[in-house]
Design a protein around this motif. Structure first.
Motif, short mmCIF file in Angstrom:
data_model
loop_
_atom_site.label_atom_id
_atom_site.label_comp_id
_atom_site.label_asym_id
_atom_site.label_seq_id
_atom_site.Cartn_x
_atom_site.Cartn_y
_atom_site.Cartn_z
N PHE A 321 0.87 -1.33 -0.04
CA PHE A 321 0.04 0.07 -0.08
C PHE A 321 0.85 1.21 -0.13
O PHE A 321 1.88 1.33 0.82
N ASN A 322 0.45 2.30 -0.85
CA ASN A 322 1.20 3.56 -0.89
C ASN A 322 0.61 4.67 0.05
O ASN A 322 -0.03 5.52 -0.65
N PHE A 323 1.04 4.39 1.39
CA PHE A 323 0.57 5.54 2.23
C PHE A 323 1.28 6.70 1.96
O PHE A 323 0.60 7.79 2.56
N SER A 324 2.32 6.80 1.38
CA SER A 324 3.02 8.13 1.23
C SER A 324 2.07 8.85 0.20
O SER A 324 1.79 10.09 0.30
N TYR A 325 1.43 8.26 -0.61
CA TYR A 325 0.44 8.99 -1.63
C TYR A 325 -0.89 9.36 -0.77
O TYR A 325 -1.49 10.35 -1.01
N LEU A 326 -1.62 8.29 -0.09
CA LEU A 326 -2.66 8.54 0.71
C LEU A 326 -2.51 9.89 1.45
O LEU A 326 -3.41 10.64 1.66
N GLU A 327 -1.36 10.09 2.07
CA GLU A 327 -1.02 10.99 3.15
C GLU A 327 -0.77 12.52 2.26
O GLU A 327 -0.28 13.34 3.14
N THR A 328 -0.40 12.54 1.20
CA THR A 328 0.05 13.58 0.19
C THR A 328 -1.10 14.70 0.17
O THR A 328 -2.14 14.31 -0.13
N SER A 329 -0.63 16.07 0.37
CA SER A 329 -1.78 16.94 0.44
C SER A 329 -2.18 17.04 -1.13
O SER A 329 -1.66 16.77 -2.14
N TRP A 330 -3.51 17.78 -1.16
CA TRP A 330 -4.06 18.19 -2.40
C TRP A 330 -3.27 19.48 -2.83
O TRP A 330 -3.75 20.61 -2.89
N ALA A 331 -2.09 19.21 -3.36
CA ALA A 331 -1.15 20.38 -4.02
C ALA A 331 -0.23 19.94 -5.09
O ALA A 331 0.43 18.87 -4.97
N GLY A 332 -0.14 20.52 -6.19
CA GLY A 332 0.37 20.06 -7.24
C GLY A 332 1.96 19.56 -7.17
O GLY A 332 2.18 18.41 -7.47
N PRO A 333 2.71 20.39 -6.28
CA PRO A 333 4.30 19.96 -6.32
C PRO A 333 4.25 18.62 -5.32
O PRO A 333 4.88 17.80 -6.04
N ALA A 334 3.52 18.46 -4.51
CA ALA A 334 3.59 17.28 -3.53
C ALA A 334 2.83 16.32 -4.41
O ALA A 334 3.66 15.05 -4.09
N ILE A 335 2.07 16.27 -5.25
CA ILE A 335 1.46 14.91 -6.09
C ILE A 335 2.55 14.66 -6.81
O ILE A 335 2.87 13.48 -7.02
N ARG A 336 2.93 15.65 -7.61
CA ARG A 336 4.12 15.20 -8.70
C ARG A 336 5.20 14.52 -7.88
O ARG A 336 5.62 13.62 -8.59
N ARG A 337 5.77 14.87 -6.68
CA ARG A 337 6.83 14.36 -6.16
C ARG A 337 6.52 12.84 -5.75
O ARG A 337 7.40 12.10 -5.70
N VAL A 338 5.29 12.60 -5.08
CA VAL A 338 5.12 11.30 -4.47
C VAL A 338 4.84 10.38 -5.76
O VAL A 338 5.15 9.17 -5.74
N VAL A 339 4.16 10.87 -6.85
CA VAL A 339 4.03 10.02 -8.07
C VAL A 339 5.27 9.51 -8.53
O VAL A 339 5.35 8.27 -9.00
N ASP A 340 6.22 10.46 -8.90
CA ASP A 340 7.41 10.21 -9.31
C ASP A 340 8.23 9.23 -8.13
O ASP A 340 9.07 8.17 -8.81
N GLY A 341 8.33 9.78 -7.14
CA GLY A 341 8.94 8.89 -6.28
C GLY A 341 8.33 7.29 -6.19
O GLY A 341 9.14 6.34 -6.00
N SER A 342 6.99 7.21 -6.12
CA SER A 342 6.35 5.80 -6.22
C SER A 342 6.66 5.30 -7.69
O SER A 342 7.21 3.90 -7.35
#
Length: 574
Positions: A321-342
């Protein structure tokens, strides 16, 4: 702009495919919390026959598999995550025959079945633990659990300073048969959930047999609870979590702040020890004995993602389970970082990334994304919590976030009711609450009951069609008729139809096996990417964004002209 729905194709789980395209690599998996899904017996608690009766609705939704939270024999002090018999069904939910009928029906409909396994601890009612309490210190029965002598002059202090996930000490002292104080036993969760000693070969032998019991019955895989637990650091050294790390960890979401939000904190001596990997390599060999691509899914609260990827190396688990993604805020930079990192982390070991926004342990994302103050994971939210949500904003963001998630390559997890846009139930009466967190913190934390309220099926039925009798083990809100399934089915623009369309398009365009190409020129607060033939644009900013020329396949909210409003996501074809 026309919104175009695809034709429904064949179910993607209908046939096995070559290595690299196994069913679990792109599956959309729907979590069922059995006591809150559908009640056929009329006692107000969901059951296996209720699930079986509602399976066609999940096929109609478009998911590929279902994951069943625990239905094993249990005193239900922690909603079934306190198991008293791993190889039988609790009468609350039915019988083994009911399970077999459920599995047969699911497979006939093209749905895979994943069951929840809880190996870190048992119930204190389990025969193994009862035997341990009756046995002498140093006995083989006690060696199956984490019994230790106390410290202090008379052993009156616990063996170390560890805290329970649910609040309070992680140790409870026993009483000898003559009434004198005895040894202490470890329970990282509730005192009725004693931890097994996974250094003991006997314990490992028992769980191999448990795996085979369910694999022989035909299950397609296991979700493994607290998959970062089980092994403890030798010597059980004291450990004090960072002061600002929150309160929960481990099995429930956010229950491990040290491994969720503090990447520079030391690894606690009771989580993420290297020895767990030996267990999963052993289990993988068991699963590989069976045909049909049986899978293991890790509930492992481990960061950074590069470390979590160790749980899904080729000879261990298949997904985490990708809890890092679940915990990511609704913000463009944060979403791109966690998607790339995942994608980087999981691809590096040949595993698919997973995506998830809600489950039975977290505040539902239709509420969580609109909270106006911090809400540490595991605390839950109730009427006296700070930062009460803005409901309309929460639903709008939830729809946009779900649309974005379902366009990502890999496997996605849905939690029952999110396809209806259900919010967290905040105004539960205190007398109705059942989560151990509520009681162990003396009401300081509301816990997880708010996301576990039985879901609504029929707007005009008692208990919204959840139970044949109209009963409901947790009270349902009085205003849920409009979000009931029958009130949304076939209604253009409803959240249910948004999910159905997204899942159909995801299948038609093979997005689960796709790849991300980020699109420049939209600003940092807009998430824009191409996955195969589909362009996805999600606006997390507070201003409208001009859309490119193209055909709109899906929109999370009504479009007005050629502008994408704040908190809105579209899928397009150029």
């Amino acid at each position: 702009m026309d919104i175009v729905a695809p034709a429904r194709g064949e179910d993607p789980t209908s046939a096995l495919v070559a290595t690299g395209r196994e069913w679990w690599r792109n599956a959309v998996i729907y979590q069922i919390y059995p006591r809150s899904f559908a009640d056929a017996s009329g006692d107000g608690i969901g059951d296996l026959r209720g699930i079986t009766a509602r399976l066609p609705s999940l096929v109609e939704l478009g998911v590929d598999a279902i994951w069943l939270s625990p239905f094993f024999v249990s005193p239900q002090r922690d909603a079934g995550y306190d198991v008293a018999d791993y190889c039988d069904v609790d009468p609350l939910f039915g019988t083994l025959d009911d399970f077999d009928a459920l599995e047969d029906a699911a497979h006939a409909l093209g749905l895979k079945i994943i069951v929840d396994l809880v190996p870190n601890h048992t119930s204190s009612d389990h025969a193994w633990f009862r035997a341990a309490l009756d046995a002498a210190e140093g006995s083989v029965e006690r060696a199956r659990y984490m019994f230790r002598d106390g410290t202090g002059e008379g052993g009156e202090l616990p063996p170390n300073n560890w805290e329970s996930v649910f609040g309070g000490p992680a140790w409870t002292r026993t009483t000898n048969t003559d009434g004198t104080p005895g040894q202490w036993y470890l329970h990282l969760f509730d005192s009725t959930q004693p931890d097994l000693d996974w250094e003991n070969p006997w314990v490992r032998d028992q769980f191999r047999d448990i795996l085979r019991f369910w694999l022989d019955r035909g299950v397609d895989g296991f979700r493994v609870d607290v998959a970062h637990g089980m092994i403890k650091e030798a010597g059980l050294p004291d450990y004090t979590a960072p002061a600002d790390s929150g309160s929960m960890g481990g099995g429930a979401v956010g229950l491990e702040p040290e491994i969720g939000t503090h990447l520079d904190a030391p690894t606690p001596p009771y989580w993420a020890q290297d020895g767990v990997h030996e267990i999963y390599r052993d289990w993988r060999q068991v699963l590989d004995e069976y045909d049909g691509n049986r899978v293991m899914v890790a509930e492992a609260w481990v960061e950074p993602l590069s470390k979590l990827a160790r749980w899904v190396r080729p000879d261990e688990m298949h997904q985490a389970f990708n809890f890092s993604y679940l915990e990511t805020s609704w913000a463009g930079p944060a979403i791109r970082r966690v998607v790339d990192g995942s994608l980087d982390a999981f691809t590096s070991v040949g595993a698919p990334s997973t995506w998830v926004l809600s489950n039975h342990d977290v505040v539902r994302h239709a509420t969580r994304l609109a909270l106006t103050a911090d809400n540490p994971q595991g605390h839950g939210i109730g009427p006296k919590s700070p930062g009460q949500p803005i409901p309309e904003l929460g639903l709008r963001r939830a729809r946009a976030a779900s649309a974005l998630m379902l366009a990502l390559p890999g496997s996605a997890y849905l939690y029952q009711g999110e396809e209806l846009g259900l919010p967290e139930v905040i105004d539960l009466p205190d007398r109705s609450r059942e989560d151990p967190t509520w009681f162990r913190t003396n009401g300081e934390r509301y816990g997880r009951d708010g996301c576990r309220v039985p879901i609504p099926w029929e707007a005009d039925a008692a208990s919204y069609g959840f139970s044949t009798s109209g009963k409901s083990w947790l009270p349902q809100p009085a205003d849920w008729a409009p979000v009931s399934r029958d009130a949304q089915l076939g209604v253009t623009g409803s959240t249910l139809e948004l999910y159905r369309l997204a899942l159909a398009l995801r299948h038609e365009h093979d997005l689960g096996f796709g790849a991300i190409e980020w699109l420049p020129g939209y600003g940092e607060n807009v998430v824009a990417f191409r996955n195969g033939s589909v362009t996805v644009i999600a606006n997390t900013s507070d201003v409208p964004v001009e859309l490119p020329v193209g055909r709109v396949l899906l929109s999370s909210a009504d479009l007005h002209g050629s502008a994408l409003a704040p908190d809105q996501t579209v899928w397009m074809r150029s």
